[in-house]
Design an enzyme around this catalytic site. Structure first.
Site, short mmCIF file in Angstrom:
data_model
loop_
_atom_site.label_atom_id
_atom_site.label_comp_id
_atom_site.label_asym_id
_atom_site.label_seq_id
_atom_site.Cartn_x
_atom_site.Cartn_y
_atom_site.Cartn_z
N ASP A 174 0.86 -1.19 0.00
CA ASP A 174 0.00 0.00 0.00
C ASP A 174 0.90 1.23 0.00
O ASP A 174 2.03 1.19 0.49
CB ASP A 174 -0.93 0.01 1.23
CG ASP A 174 -2.19 0.85 1.01
OD1 ASP A 174 -3.28 0.29 0.88
OD2 ASP A 174 -2.06 2.11 0.96
N LEU A 191 -17.68 -9.23 -1.68
CA LEU A 191 -17.78 -9.31 -0.22
C LEU A 191 -18.57 -8.12 0.33
O LEU A 191 -18.66 -7.07 -0.30
CB LEU A 191 -16.39 -9.38 0.42
CG LEU A 191 -15.40 -8.22 0.25
CD1 LEU A 191 -15.74 -7.01 1.07
CD2 LEU A 191 -14.01 -8.70 0.60
N GLU A 242 -18.85 -5.54 3.59
CA GLU A 242 -18.17 -5.08 4.80
C GLU A 242 -18.99 -5.55 6.00
O GLU A 242 -20.21 -5.60 5.97
CB GLU A 242 -18.07 -3.56 4.81
CG GLU A 242 -17.06 -3.06 3.80
CD GLU A 242 -16.99 -1.55 3.72
OE1 GLU A 242 -17.42 -0.87 4.67
OE2 GLU A 242 -16.51 -1.05 2.69
N LYS A 288 -20.42 -7.30 -12.22
CA LYS A 288 -20.30 -6.58 -10.95
C LYS A 288 -21.26 -5.39 -10.89
O LYS A 288 -22.01 -5.21 -9.93
CB LYS A 288 -18.85 -6.10 -10.77
CG LYS A 288 -18.62 -5.25 -9.55
CD LYS A 288 -18.90 -5.99 -8.26
CE LYS A 288 -18.95 -5.06 -7.08
NZ LYS A 288 -19.31 -5.69 -5.83
N ASN A 293 -24.74 -5.04 -8.47
CA ASN A 293 -24.98 -3.96 -7.50
C ASN A 293 -26.19 -3.12 -7.89
O ASN A 293 -26.97 -2.70 -7.03
CB ASN A 293 -23.73 -3.08 -7.36
CG ASN A 293 -22.76 -3.68 -6.35
OD1 ASN A 293 -23.02 -4.75 -5.80
ND2 ASN A 293 -21.65 -3.02 -6.10
N PHE A 352 -32.79 -7.78 0.88
CA PHE A 352 -32.80 -6.43 0.28
C PHE A 352 -34.22 -5.89 0.12
O PHE A 352 -34.48 -5.09 -0.75
CB PHE A 352 -32.02 -6.40 -1.04
CG PHE A 352 -30.53 -6.45 -0.79
CD1 PHE A 352 -29.78 -5.29 -0.85
CD2 PHE A 352 -29.91 -7.63 -0.45
CE1 PHE A 352 -28.42 -5.32 -0.56
CE2 PHE A 352 -28.56 -7.67 -0.17
CZ PHE A 352 -27.82 -6.51 -0.23
N GLY A 404 -36.01 1.45 4.41
CA GLY A 404 -35.16 2.22 5.31
C GLY A 404 -34.91 3.61 4.77
O GLY A 404 -35.80 4.25 4.20
N CYS A 409 -20.04 1.37 -2.08
CA CYS A 409 -20.25 0.70 -3.37
C CYS A 409 -21.52 1.12 -4.10
O CYS A 409 -21.44 1.66 -5.21
CB CYS A 409 -20.25 -0.81 -3.18
SG CYS A 409 -18.61 -1.42 -2.73
N1 LIG Z 1 -15.58 -2.02 0.29
C1 LIG Z 1 -16.39 -2.94 -0.21
O1 LIG Z 1 -17.30 -3.45 0.46
C2 LIG Z 1 -16.22 -3.43 -1.63
C3 LIG Z 1 -16.88 -4.59 -2.05
C4 LIG Z 1 -16.71 -5.03 -3.35
C5 LIG Z 1 -15.91 -4.30 -4.23
N2 LIG Z 1 -15.30 -3.17 -3.80
C6 LIG Z 1 -14.43 -2.45 -4.74
O2 LIG Z 1 -13.08 -2.74 -4.41
C7 LIG Z 1 -12.24 -1.62 -4.63
C8 LIG Z 1 -11.51 -1.25 -3.35
O3 LIG Z 1 -12.46 -0.84 -2.40
P1 LIG Z 1 -12.08 -0.65 -0.86
O4 LIG Z 1 -13.33 -0.33 -0.14
O5 LIG Z 1 -11.25 -1.79 -0.41
O6 LIG Z 1 -11.17 0.67 -0.96
P2 LIG Z 1 -10.32 1.39 0.19
O7 LIG Z 1 -10.41 2.84 -0.09
O8 LIG Z 1 -10.73 0.86 1.52
O9 LIG Z 1 -8.83 0.88 -0.07
C9 LIG Z 1 -8.06 1.22 -1.16
C10 LIG Z 1 -6.60 1.13 -0.75
O10 LIG Z 1 -5.79 1.27 -1.91
C11 LIG Z 1 -4.62 2.00 -1.54
N3 LIG Z 1 -3.98 2.54 -2.74
C12 LIG Z 1 -4.32 3.62 -3.49
N4 LIG Z 1 -3.48 3.74 -4.53
C13 LIG Z 1 -2.59 2.71 -4.47
C14 LIG Z 1 -1.51 2.26 -5.26
N5 LIG Z 1 -1.15 2.94 -6.34
N6 LIG Z 1 -0.86 1.15 -4.90
C15 LIG Z 1 -1.21 0.47 -3.79
N7 LIG Z 1 -2.22 0.84 -2.97
C16 LIG Z 1 -2.91 1.94 -3.32
C17 LIG Z 1 -5.15 3.06 -0.59
O11 LIG Z 1 -4.11 3.61 0.17
C18 LIG Z 1 -6.14 2.23 0.22
O12 LIG Z 1 -5.53 1.63 1.34
C19 LIG Z 1 -13.16 -0.52 -5.17
O13 LIG Z 1 -13.15 -0.57 -6.57
C20 LIG Z 1 -14.53 -0.94 -4.66
O14 LIG Z 1 -15.57 -0.46 -5.48
C21 LIG Z 1 -15.42 -2.72 -2.52
#
Ligand SMILES: NC(=O)c1ccc[n+]([C@@H]2O[C@H](COP(=O)([O-])OP(=O)(O)OC[C@H]3O[C@@H](n4cnc5c(N)ncnc54)[C@H](O)[C@@H]3O)[C@@H](O)[C@H]2O)c1
Length: 439
Positions: free
Chosen positions: A32, A153, A155, A204, A208, A249, A253, A260
């Site tokens: 990261d 997944l 959260e 995807k 959603n 769903f 609410g 997302c």
């Molecule tokens: N959060 C969810 O529930 C969820 C579920 C399914 C899909 N997604 C998708 O997954 C992706 C990530 O979501 P998230 O919630 O985990 O995001 P997040 O913001 O929690 O995490 C992203 C991470 O990427 C890091 N980052 C940014 N640029 C970088 C780079 N160049 N190299 C390495 N690390 C870097 C950031 O510092 C951060 O820690 C998104 O596209 C989101 O839509 C999220």
């Protein structure tokens, strides 16, 4: 077959993916750009709240299968497969912002070995995986296959979901690269759907958008229930028992939030527009959601046409229980409306309070417990249905508040118990309960 894997991005998706892949035996190195995150993780501590994640981090670090670094060379140079899991937030025009994915890809291009594979887990619009494949070729000189592997997944139950998903989607134009990714996931024993890259990207967004549609649909039904005297909880139960509809769903609410649904529905709408297609249902879903998010504030006007100087409690800040994520949370919209209207606001959340404090500082007050938050308030809003919040006895609202006016955005109490407890109770898609003592 155990492999050496690298993960770009240790957010909710990247971290959970990394630890779960280590748990099934692969050697995983997570990279990261945020120093603080990596230093916390290197001590076995999770920078995000996600039930169970810290235990798996510690276990796999001890067993030398899980590593963390801010050095991209160390992360990528020996990896058989690199997963991109960086954020794809909303741009000003509603499209998905590809800046982080592109930056990650360029860094990968500088260090990747020629026989490696790249997998994009981030949610990206149709066509992006192919564009990233070209970008890596331009910057590395190697034609590396890029495989689409969107993540589903949730959260709050992310570890459970990773081991018990309904399906793993693998979109590959290169058969061998797709086979490799399928092998990586073999130990999870989850059904695999193989498609071309563009279909996987679309799966995807379509998934959603469909779930968001169910939410906006039941919220519309709830509004009509309020107008007609029906009870949306009973209506949803009666609908959901039909297997063609399904019960999930269908909880009315205050609209969908989180990291997302809001951005993914808008990104799909923008994508449709780019192809000159008017995705009518999706536009309605987004509009209904924007309206629904203001619902609690509007309902409170039934108690107080003017909110100036009123003392308000907000119970629950995260966009749903069991996470600290407040991105696009309905609580934030409500908080802004209340502050704009001149109300005095105190908030409580079991986990997400510190994230809200970084935005609002001393503009609002922070309670030490859910019940303490009720003390001397004119109105209380139930926004997130944490177990701790759902289980507040109605008696506490009556005894602690100046006037027990409750606006429940999650229908936590039955109308019968609300009626018996001497409170004024407004909920979603159900009739108002007015206590004769107070009104
Ligand atoms: N959060 C969810 O529930 C969820 C579920 C399914 C899909 N997604 C998708 O997954 C992706 C990530 O979501 P998230 O919630 O985990 O995001 P997040 O913001 O929690 O995490 C992203 C991470 O990427 C890091 N980052 C940014 N640029 C970088 C780079 N160049 N190299 C390495 N690390 C870097 C950031 O510092 C951060 O820690 C998104 O596209 C989101 O839509 C999220």
């Amino acid at each position: 077959m155990k492999m050496k894997l690298a993960i770009a991005g240790t957010g909710y998706v990247g971290l959970v993916t990394g630890v779960c892949l280590a748990e099934v035996g692969h050697t995983v190195i997570c990279y990261d750009i945020q120093e603080e995150k990596i230093s916390l993780l290197s001590e076995g501590k999770s920078p995000i709240y996600e039930p169970g994640v810290e235990d798996i981090i510690k276990k796999n670090m001890e067993e030398s299968r899980l590593f963390f670094t801010t050095d991209p060379g160390e992360a990528y140079k020996e990896a058989d497969c690199i997963f991109i899991a960086v954020g794809t937030p909303e741009s000003e025009d509603g499209s998905a912002n590809m800046q982080f994915v592109e930056e990650a890809a360029m860094t990968i291009a500088s260090h990747i070995k020629p026989d490696s594979t790249v997998v994009i887990k981030s949610t990206v619009p149709v066509g992006v995986n192919e564009r990233i494949e070209d970008l890596i070729f331009e910057h590395s000189g190697h034609r590396i296959s890029v495989v689409s592997n969107p993540e589903f997944l949730r959260e709050g139950s992310a570890i459970h979901d990773s081991f018990n998903g309904d399906r793993i989607v693998i979109g590959a134009n290169d058969q061998l690269a797709g086979d490799l990714v399928e092998k990586i996931y073999q130990p999870f024993n989850i059904p695999v759907v193989r498609t071309d890259v563009r279909s996987a990207e679309m799966i995807k967004y379509a998934s959603n958008a469909f779930l968001a549609t169910k939410i906006s649909f039941i919220n519309e039904v709830a509004n009509l229930c309020e107008a007609t005297g029906a009870n949306v909880a009973d209506v949803a139960k009666g609908m959901g028992m039909d297997k063609r509809i399904g019960e999930q769903f269908l909880r009315a609410g205050i609209g969908f939030g989180g990291s997302c649904f809001p951005k993914d529905t808008k990104a799909l709408q923008k994508l449709a527009g780019d192809y000159h297609y008017d995705f009518k249902i999706l536009s309605a879903v987004i509009d209904v959601n924007s309206r629904q998010k203001l619902k609690l504030f509007e309902k409170a006007r039934e108690f107080y046409p003017e909110m100036t100087g009123k003392k308000a409690a907000i119970l629950g800040l995260s966009f749903k229980p069991n996470t600290d994520d407040i991105r696009e949370a309905p609580s934030i919209e409500l908080l802004n409306e209340l502050l704009l209207a001149g109300a005095e606001v105190e908030v409580y959340d079991p986990i997400a309070m510190k994230n809200v404090e970084t935005i609002y500082g001393n503009k609002i007050n922070y309670a030490s417990s859910a019940e303490a938050c009720l003390q001397d308030k004119d109105v209380a809003f139930i926004v997130t249905e944490w177990e701790e919040i759902k289980s507040i006895p109605l008696e506490s609202y009556r005894t602690k508040m100046t006037v027990p006016n409750i606006v429940d955005g999650r229908n936590c109490y039955s109308l019968e118990e609300a009626a018996a407890s001497g409170i004024n109770y407004l909920s979603i898609g159900r009739q108002m309960i007015k206590s004769s003592q107070h009104c």
